[in-house]
Design a protein around this motif. Structure first.
Motif, mmCIF file in Angstrom:
data_model
loop_
_atom_site.group_PDB
_atom_site.id
_atom_site.type_symbol
_atom_site.label_atom_id
_atom_site.label_comp_id
_atom_site.label_asym_id
_atom_site.label_seq_id
_atom_site.Cartn_x
_atom_site.Cartn_y
_atom_site.Cartn_z
ATOM 1 N N ALA A 13 0.844 -1.207 0.000
ATOM 2 C CA ALA A 13 0.000 0.000 0.000
ATOM 3 C C ALA A 13 0.874 1.250 0.000
ATOM 4 O O ALA A 13 0.654 2.188 -0.795
ATOM 5 C CB ALA A 13 -0.916 -0.010 1.214
ATOM 6 N N ALA A 14 1.881 1.265 0.865
ATOM 7 C CA ALA A 14 2.738 2.457 0.965
ATOM 8 C C ALA A 14 3.481 2.703 -0.348
ATOM 9 O O ALA A 14 3.582 3.850 -0.823
ATOM 10 C CB ALA A 14 3.719 2.288 2.116
ATOM 11 N N SER A 15 3.977 1.625 -0.946
ATOM 12 C CA SER A 15 4.743 1.819 -2.201
ATOM 13 C C SER A 15 3.823 2.315 -3.311
ATOM 14 O O SER A 15 4.230 3.124 -4.156
ATOM 15 C CB SER A 15 5.450 0.523 -2.605
ATOM 16 N N GLU A 16 2.591 1.856 -3.314
ATOM 17 C CA GLU A 16 1.650 2.318 -4.335
ATOM 18 C C GLU A 16 1.315 3.802 -4.154
ATOM 19 O O GLU A 16 1.261 4.570 -5.115
ATOM 20 C CB GLU A 16 0.363 1.472 -4.289
ATOM 21 N N PHE A 17 1.072 4.197 -2.907
ATOM 22 C CA PHE A 17 0.779 5.615 -2.660
ATOM 23 C C PHE A 17 1.980 6.486 -3.060
ATOM 24 O O PHE A 17 1.811 7.554 -3.663
ATOM 25 C CB PHE A 17 0.416 5.845 -1.190
ATOM 26 N N LYS A 18 3.194 6.000 -2.742
ATOM 27 C CA LYS A 18 4.390 6.785 -3.105
ATOM 28 C C LYS A 18 4.525 6.859 -4.621
ATOM 29 O O LYS A 18 4.868 7.908 -5.182
ATOM 30 C CB LYS A 18 5.641 6.144 -2.489
ATOM 31 N N ARG A 19 4.286 5.722 -5.267
ATOM 32 C CA ARG A 19 4.390 5.706 -6.731
ATOM 33 C C ARG A 19 3.393 6.697 -7.345
ATOM 34 O O ARG A 19 3.748 7.486 -8.228
ATOM 35 C CB ARG A 19 4.091 4.284 -7.250
ATOM 36 N N ILE A 20 2.181 6.673 -6.838
ATOM 37 C CA ILE A 20 1.138 7.556 -7.396
ATOM 38 C C ILE A 20 1.514 9.020 -7.174
ATOM 39 O O ILE A 20 1.418 9.851 -8.086
ATOM 40 C CB ILE A 20 -0.232 7.221 -6.749
ATOM 41 N N GLN A 21 1.960 9.333 -5.962
ATOM 42 C CA GLN A 21 2.323 10.733 -5.696
ATOM 43 C C GLN A 21 3.516 11.158 -6.552
ATOM 44 O O GLN A 21 3.579 12.303 -7.019
ATOM 45 C CB GLN A 21 2.632 10.934 -4.206
ATOM 46 N N GLY A 22 4.445 10.203 -6.775
ATOM 47 C CA GLY A 22 5.591 10.515 -7.641
ATOM 48 C C GLY A 22 5.162 10.770 -9.072
ATOM 49 O O GLY A 22 5.682 11.660 -9.752
ATOM 50 N N LYS A 23 4.201 10.005 -9.529
ATOM 51 C CA LYS A 23 3.791 10.084 -10.930
ATOM 52 C C LYS A 23 2.763 11.199 -11.181
ATOM 53 O O LYS A 23 2.849 11.927 -12.177
ATOM 54 C CB LYS A 23 3.186 8.732 -11.344
ATOM 55 N N TYR A 24 1.773 11.335 -10.293
ATOM 56 C CA TYR A 24 0.656 12.255 -10.561
ATOM 57 C C TYR A 24 0.677 13.510 -9.682
ATOM 58 O O TYR A 24 -0.170 14.382 -9.840
ATOM 59 C CB TYR A 24 -0.675 11.540 -10.344
#
Lengths: 944, 80
Positions: free
Chosen positions: A319-330
């Motif tokens: 979950a944490a890695s997905e949230f970080k990925r999303i914030q990094g990308k969008y």
């Protein structure tokens, strides 16, 4: 330890006049009106009794409590004899002993002698009394006429009625009348043939019984007995906690055997419920151990994949890695969270802290968005704080009660019972509601005025009421001059005085006779204490906030704010909806309703949390979903909330969820929102954790852990793990430390701590230096904002219009036996009363469409269609239909629209233009959703 | 429904419907303050973008309020 409250035998009497008497040679001083039995109990002397208990008035039927009074003849019943100055009472004499033994002999001669196998063994007042009076023999034998073969009624899902054990003390009948106010029970026949009868010799389930448990609570024998106790045996210890259903916040004793709950018994010292309960809190807790509980974390890359059970570590890291990925990308603002009004204050606080501190955004919201957000806005604008003005007990002093858009007997049943008690004492009632709810006319209750307005015309109605008060000279001028902003008042007075607001002019909108509106307004303004109680029928409109302000105007104009018996009182829906709002769950404000843009407030949090908060407000739930469909909002952490079932326009909600790349759901069951989730974090019930809930009267109650958390961690611990994985570590070893932080950062909570709550039982905020013991009544002497502010409340008809294609108005709500999305109550015996959502329709509308009672019908709005069973109901007015949203299969919110309150975006659930027609099939949405739902719930089990 | 122009216009005009009974200055101030305090920046950016295109469909009071707000938040208005 098993907590057993003292039973004083008869109710407390409140009097400033005190009386002193002597009981068994000892002086005792008690308030005038107290019974001798109670006076004795208060000095620690137990007078034997069977028909008396302190939740109901004395009855004097068993005669076991007879006493001797010097200078008086006979042996009067101590329960019905009031104290008098100078009385000399003896509770134990030879004469009394003989009398009591004779009475017990008669009782036992018609009672089964199966004590060793009786479920009440060890908790039976009859058994106790036999011991107390020294019964050693029954001279009459057991072969005479008796009731030992009476048939047991097991129809109620939660308790049995074993008439063979009944001593006809009438405690159950009186509890049903006096405590619950339903009058479902009676004593049938006379003399020896007397039996307790639900309704007219019906069984309990088929009768008017609402299964509140008051009769079971009052029963001194095993006649009315919980099935869980029959199955498991008597409890050995108990823990006081708070119900996790509605906003009344009843205190309960969780009665336990080891780590098994066997009974939930309302706690007599609970300040919100005073020992009463409803069918949900008392009995519908079986969901906590239901087989559907998800106890292991799960993840999946796509919502079309099956779930995969994983370790906590893997789920949290994913979950944490997905949230970080999303914030990094969008971008940082592409994620957010929703706090739960079903979870504790501490848990709501942590989720909003995670969103603001770990995500670094203000995109946090809570379910109050879709229920009482207009209350927060409206009362804040007018009074200066976002909460109701009174405690529940205030209703005991109300002379006129105006219930607007609320159905307390169903949605807030325990408070509904307290209100009905006051009404039976003589308070007058005005009901403003499109439906003829039970309060309008039920046993010993009759509203003086029912104003059955058309849905969507609340503001027209409140302006009409205000017009009468202003133009007929009913304003309490001295109060207004002293307490309110006169410029604002004069402007409001001019506004509502205009003839266009007269009841006669408003009638074309409201459909309510002007004469009734005038009389109701006069009644409201004519008494010392007039109280408004309201619910979602006020807030869930495009003018929800305007209506809240309109009610506040009315209360201020008549001097009905700032004293007991009056006020403006929101009946909050969920158990902790007040608390979740208090805890800073809204995107624009921090704890205690302080705006995020206020530098000084934000700086306090920056210092405490070690972050730099964004001063801009974040997205509200509907805005998050809109932004998700737009593609700018991609990830969400949802704790204990099922927006896919509860929020309006289901297809829009699910489109938003489907457009996101990471949906994390933390819940006890796979709810409808979880169908669209990528991470599922198993949640805990209220029985599995410590914390606090805040009820509708701002009362902070303790929630105490009774059993270990089934998934291994309580919800607050899971939020901490997620935050740590996101790079923002929170360090709390117990929820009490979270509350300490809340208190340090929130002026209205400054004096709150677990220690203080334990000492006081509960605390109503504000609790601070100015009010160290809390605040039962707000705005005494002056409003929180200083001067009360009258607001202009122009009536603006909703954009949702009826017409030839959609000629009816649908209004939605809830019923007694089910709760919110039904995730809890559908998994209990409560389905016996409400196995499916039904559509209530007036006979005229049904006849026009060829619909008969029980027919399957399709209901269609501009946004969707579903099907359900129709029930013809006289509660409805022609042109208005009603349903509930408790069952996912019906999906009532497939029909409701995106129209919302102008100030808060609270959805307009109460007004949807629809057509209803006969149908013999499910809607396309229902068929597709059933298939999707089934597919989305596949679970690949982890290897053991 | 998305956070498109129509949605934002409708929401902004609803706010004007509440404040329209107040004197114009107070109404404009009330609308502007409400949007500033309760709308996320992306929503404000969206309505500013619409304003920059002429603001068709906006209630006259909303229009004035947004102009006032845009002047107070030039960075946000420019980024629209």
């Amino acid at each position: 330890m098993l907590i057993q409250e003292t039973d004083y035998g008869t109710p407390i009497r409140l009097s400033t006049k005190m009386v002193t008497l002597t009981i068994d040679g000892q002086d005792i001083t008690v308030p005038e009106g107290t019974s001798i039995m109670r006076a004795a109990a208060e000095m620690g002397t137990k007078v034997p009794k069977l028909c008396a208990t302190d939740s109901i008035e004395a009855f004097g039927s068993c005669r076991l409590c007879a006493v001797e009074i010097e200078g008086r003849r006979g042996t009067p019943a101590s329960c019905t004899t009031p104290v008098e100055n100078g009385l000399k009472v003896w509770t134990q004499t030879g004469k009394l002993a003989k009398l009591r033994r004779n009475i017990m002999e008669l009782y036992i001669s018609d009672h089964p002698l199966d004590c060793l196998t009786c479920p009440a063994n060890g908790n039976c007042e009859l058994q106790d009394m036999a011991g107390v009076v020294g019964l050693r023999d029954v001279r009459y034998g057991f072969k005479g006429s008796n009731h030992l073969d009476a048939v047991k009624d097991e129809s109620n899902p939660y308790f049995t009625f074993d008439a063979s054990k009944c001593i006809v003390c009438s405690r159950c009948v009186r509890a049903c009348e006096e405590v619950q106010g339903t009058f479902a029970l009676t004593i049938d026949s006379r003399g020896f043939a007397s039996t307790v009868s639900p309704g007219q010799k019906e069984d309990f389930l088929g009768s008017e019984c609402v299964s509140c448990g008051a009769c079971v609570q009052a029963c001194p024998t095993a006649t009315l007995m919980e099935k869980t106790v029959i199955d498991a045996g008597q409890a050995e210890h108990s823990i006081i906690t708070t119900c996790a259903y509605c906003g009344v916040g009843c205190s309960f004793k969780a009665e336990m055997r080891g780590t098994e709950v066997v009974n939930m018994v309302p706690y007599k010292d609970g300040e919100a419920n005073h020992g009463h309960s409803c069918v949900k809190g008392r009995f519908a807790w079986g969901y906590t151990t239901h087989q559907d509980r998800i106890t292991k974390p799960m993840i999946r890359a796509k919502i079309t994949d099956p779930w995969k059970e994983v370790s906590w570590e893997e789920a949290i890291n994913y979950a944490a890695s997905e949230f970080k990925r999303i914030q990094g990308k969008y971008g940082r603002n592409a994620v957010g969270g929703i706090t739960s009004s079903r979870c504790t204050n501490e848990e709501a606080y942590l989720v909003q802290k995670l969103v603001r501190a770990a995500f670094g955004v203000n995109n946090v919201d809570t379910c109050a968005r879709v229920c009482h957000s207009p209350t927060g806005y409206g009362l804040s604008q007018t009074f200066g704080t976002s909460a109701g003005t009174q405690n529940f007990d205030s209703v005991r002093e109300a002379d006129v009660i105006m219930v607007i858009g609320a159905n307390p007997t169903d949605a807030h049943p325990v408070f509904g019972s307290h209100m009905k008690k006051r009404l039976r004492e003589g308070a007058k009632l005005i009901v403003v509601d499109p439906r003829r709810i039970d309060l309008v006319k039920s046993a010993h209750i009759k509203a003086s005025y029912h104003l059955p307005l058309k849905p969507g015309t609340n503001v027209a109605m409140i302006n009409a009421l205000a017009h009468v008060i202003v133009t007929e000279g009913l304003v309490k001028e001295d109060y207004v001059a002293e307490r309110c902003d006169m410029m604002e008042f004069n402007r409001w007075r001019d506004f509502v005085s205009d003839k266009r607001h007269a009841p006669e002019e408003m009638e074309k909108y409201t459909g309510v006779k002007a004469a009734d509106v005038r009389e109701a307004a006069r009644l409201y303004a004519s008494v010392k204490n007039a109280a408004i109680y309201y619910g979602l029928g006020v807030t869930e409109h495009s003018q929800g906030s305007t209506m809240v302000m309109g009610m506040a105007n009315l209360a201020m104009a008549t001097g009905n704010v700032g004293h007991i018996g009056a006020g403006v009182n929101p009946l909050r829906g969920q158990n902790n909806v007040q608390g979740s709002c208090d805890m800073g769950s809204f995107p624009h404000e921090l704890t205690g309703y302080r705006h995020i843009s206020t530098d000084a407030v934000r700086e306090e949090f920056n210092r405490a949390w070690g972050v730099t908060l964004d001063p801009e407000p974040g997205l509200r739930i509907p805005n998050m979903l809109d932004a998700a469909v737009d593609g700018t909002f991609k990830g969400i952490y949802i704790q204990g909330e099922d927006i896919a079932q509860s929020d309006p326009n289901t297809k829009h909600v699910t489109a938003g969820l489907e457009a996101m790349e990471c949906v994390v759901v933390q819940d006890i069951f796979l709810n409808e929102t979880a169908n669209y989730a990528h991470v599922f974090l198993p949640g805990t019930t209220f029985l599995e954790k410590d914390g606090t809930f805040t009820n509708a009267e701002r009362r902070i109650n303790m929630v105490r852990q009774a059993i270990p958390p089934v998934p291994g961690y309580a919800d607050w611990e899971v939020t901490m793990m997620l935050s740590k994985a996101l790079g923002y570590e929170m360090k709390y070893s117990h929820p009490s430390e979270i509350m300490d932080e809340i208190a340090a950062l929130t002026p209205t909570f400054k004096g709150v701590s677990y220690k203080r709550i334990d000492e006081m039982g509960s605390i109503q905020w504000p609790c601070n230096d100015a009010a160290p013991n809390g605040t039962p009544t707000m705005h005494i002497d002056k409003f929180v904002r200083g001067k009360g502010r009258f607001m202009i409340t122009e009536f603006v008809p909703t954009e949702e219009k009826v017409g030839p294609r959609f000629p009816l108005i649908l209004t939605t709500g809830r019923i007694l036996s089910q709760y919110n999305v039904g995730a809890q109550t559908r998994r209990t015996g409560n389905v016996a009363w409400h196995p499916e959502d039904i559509l209530e329709i007036h006979a005229f509308d049904a006849e026009q469409r060829g619909i008969r009672d029980g027919d399957n019908v399709a209901i269609v709005s501009r946004v969707g269609e579903t099907s359900l069973k129709a029930v013809i109901s006289e509660r409805m007015q022609p042109g208005v239909v009603y349903t509930t949203f408790h069952h996912f299969g019906t999906g009532a919110n497939v029909i409701t629209t995106d129209f919302s309150d102008w100030a808060t975006n609270c959805p307009e659930y109460k007004v949807t233009a629809v057509e209803v027609r006969l149908s013999n099939h499910q809607s396309e949405w229902q068929r597709e959703n059933a298939l999707f739902r089934q597919a989305s719930r596949r679970i690949t089990k982890a290897a053991e | 429904m998305t956070l498109d122009d129509n949605r934002l216009i409708s929401m902004a005009n609803q706010i004007a419907d509440f404040f329209k009974s107040y004197p114009e200055g107070e109404a404009v101030e009330g609308i502007a303050t409400h949007i500033q305090k309760f709308w996320d920046p992306r929503m404000r950016r969206g309505i500013f973008a619409h304003l920059n295109k002429g603001g068709a469909g906006l209630h006259p009071l909303t229009l004035k309020a947004l102009q006032q707000l845009a002047a107070k938040q030039p960075d946000l208005a420019k980024s629209a």
